[in-house]
Design a protein around this motif. Structure first.
Motif, short mmCIF file in Angstrom:
data_model
loop_
_atom_site.label_atom_id
_atom_site.label_comp_id
_atom_site.label_asym_id
_atom_site.label_seq_id
_atom_site.Cartn_x
_atom_site.Cartn_y
_atom_site.Cartn_z
N THR A 1 0.86 -0.96 0.02
CA THR A 1 -0.01 0.07 0.06
C THR A 1 0.97 1.05 0.17
O THR A 1 1.95 1.22 0.66
N VAL A 2 0.43 2.15 -0.74
CA VAL A 2 1.15 3.66 -0.66
C VAL A 2 0.13 4.62 -0.08
O VAL A 2 -0.95 4.43 -0.17
N TYR A 3 0.87 5.34 0.57
CA TYR A 3 -0.12 6.36 1.47
C TYR A 3 0.18 7.90 0.81
O TYR A 3 1.23 8.11 0.37
N LEU A 4 -0.74 8.67 1.07
CA LEU A 4 -0.51 10.22 0.89
C LEU A 4 -1.32 11.00 2.16
O LEU A 4 -2.26 11.14 2.39
N GLN A 5 -0.21 11.27 3.06
CA GLN A 5 -0.83 11.96 4.15
C GLN A 5 -0.60 13.48 3.71
O GLN A 5 0.41 14.00 3.47
N MET A 6 -1.92 14.00 3.79
CA MET A 6 -1.97 15.52 3.54
C MET A 6 -2.23 16.22 4.87
O MET A 6 -3.34 16.20 5.25
N ASN A 7 -1.40 17.26 5.10
CA ASN A 7 -1.53 18.10 6.36
C ASN A 7 -1.81 19.29 5.72
O ASN A 7 -1.44 20.04 4.66
N SER A 8 -2.33 20.30 6.76
CA SER A 8 -2.57 21.79 6.50
C SER A 8 -3.27 21.88 5.08
O SER A 8 -2.69 22.67 4.09
N LEU A 9 -4.26 21.28 4.97
CA LEU A 9 -5.05 21.26 3.52
C LEU A 9 -5.69 22.48 3.29
O LEU A 9 -5.98 23.43 4.17
N LYS A 10 -5.56 22.98 1.96
CA LYS A 10 -5.84 24.25 1.57
C LYS A 10 -7.01 24.05 0.53
O LYS A 10 -7.14 23.20 -0.07
N PRO A 11 -8.00 25.06 0.33
CA PRO A 11 -8.99 24.90 -0.70
C PRO A 11 -8.42 24.60 -2.15
O PRO A 11 -9.11 23.73 -2.79
N GLU A 12 -7.26 25.29 -2.32
CA GLU A 12 -6.86 24.74 -3.70
C GLU A 12 -6.27 23.40 -3.89
O GLU A 12 -5.96 22.80 -5.01
N ASP A 13 -6.40 22.48 -2.61
CA ASP A 13 -5.72 21.06 -2.80
C ASP A 13 -7.18 20.50 -3.49
O ASP A 13 -6.98 19.20 -3.68
N THR A 14 -8.19 20.88 -3.63
CA THR A 14 -9.73 20.34 -3.84
C THR A 14 -9.32 19.67 -5.25
O THR A 14 -9.04 20.63 -6.18
N ALA A 15 -9.42 18.54 -5.57
CA ALA A 15 -9.30 17.79 -6.79
C ALA A 15 -9.91 16.22 -6.54
O ALA A 15 -9.77 16.02 -5.25
N VAL A 16 -9.75 15.65 -7.51
CA VAL A 16 -9.93 14.36 -7.52
C VAL A 16 -8.36 13.72 -7.40
O VAL A 16 -7.64 14.22 -8.63
N TYR A 17 -8.13 12.80 -6.82
CA TYR A 17 -6.71 12.36 -6.58
C TYR A 17 -6.73 11.02 -6.87
O TYR A 17 -7.58 10.04 -6.79
N TYR A 18 -5.75 10.58 -7.96
CA TYR A 18 -5.57 9.01 -8.59
C TYR A 18 -4.12 8.89 -8.05
O TYR A 18 -3.26 9.28 -8.00
N CYS A 19 -4.03 7.53 -7.82
CA CYS A 19 -2.67 6.87 -7.44
C CYS A 19 -2.39 6.22 -8.79
O CYS A 19 -3.42 5.89 -9.65
N ALA A 20 -1.24 5.87 -9.02
CA ALA A 20 -0.42 5.31 -10.21
C ALA A 20 0.65 4.64 -9.96
O ALA A 20 1.53 4.88 -9.08
N ALA A 21 0.78 3.48 -10.77
CA ALA A 21 1.98 2.68 -11.00
C ALA A 21 2.55 2.60 -12.07
O ALA A 21 1.93 2.40 -13.15
N GLY A 22 4.02 2.70 -12.13
CA GLY A 22 4.67 2.69 -13.38
C GLY A 22 6.02 3.12 -13.19
O GLY A 22 6.56 3.37 -12.21
N PRO A 23 6.99 2.99 -14.11
CA PRO A 23 8.08 3.68 -14.32
C PRO A 23 8.01 5.25 -13.95
O PRO A 23 7.37 5.90 -14.41
#
Length: 123
Positions: A76-98
């Protein structure tokens, strides 16, 4: 191949942790990363972690606030997001590859995408 989770609605300044579960084969074979896409904007690379876990990359916009990590025991890969801002609003996608060089630093030449997870930060 990839199952993303953890999005939600939070207030500015709060935190969220995104998770991306991969198959063992995918997890062991590839670098992994997180992208995001806000309405009307192009998808951008947010964070990348090398397959070895030894190095990471962050977009300037999230540096110092987001942390990418990988847990080999859980594939599993994690993304810990702290101090979030309104401009961080988005759809987040994980990806695997080179990993690959981009104008902004590093991205993933994606072999597999996870389904998107919505992150909404309200002011």
């Amino acid at each position: 191949q990839l199952q993303a989770s953890g999005g939600g609605l939070v207030l500015a300044g709060e935190s969220l942790r995104l998770s991306c579960a991969a198959s063992e084969r995918t997890f062991s074979a590839y670098d992994m990363g997180w992208f995001r896409q806000a309405p009307g904007k192009e998808r951008e690379s947010v964070a990348v972690i090398w397959r070895s876990g030894s190095e990471t990359f962050y977009a300037d916009s999230v540096k110092g606030r987001f942390t990418i990590s990988r847990d080999s025991a859980k594939n599993t890969v994690y993304l810990q997001m702290n101090s979030l801002k309104p401009e961080d609003t988005a759809v987040y996608y994980c990806a695997a590859g080179p990993k690959s060089r981009t104008t902004g630093g590093w991205g993933i030449r994606t072999r597999y995408w996870g389904q998107g997870t919505q992150v909404t930060v309200s002011s």
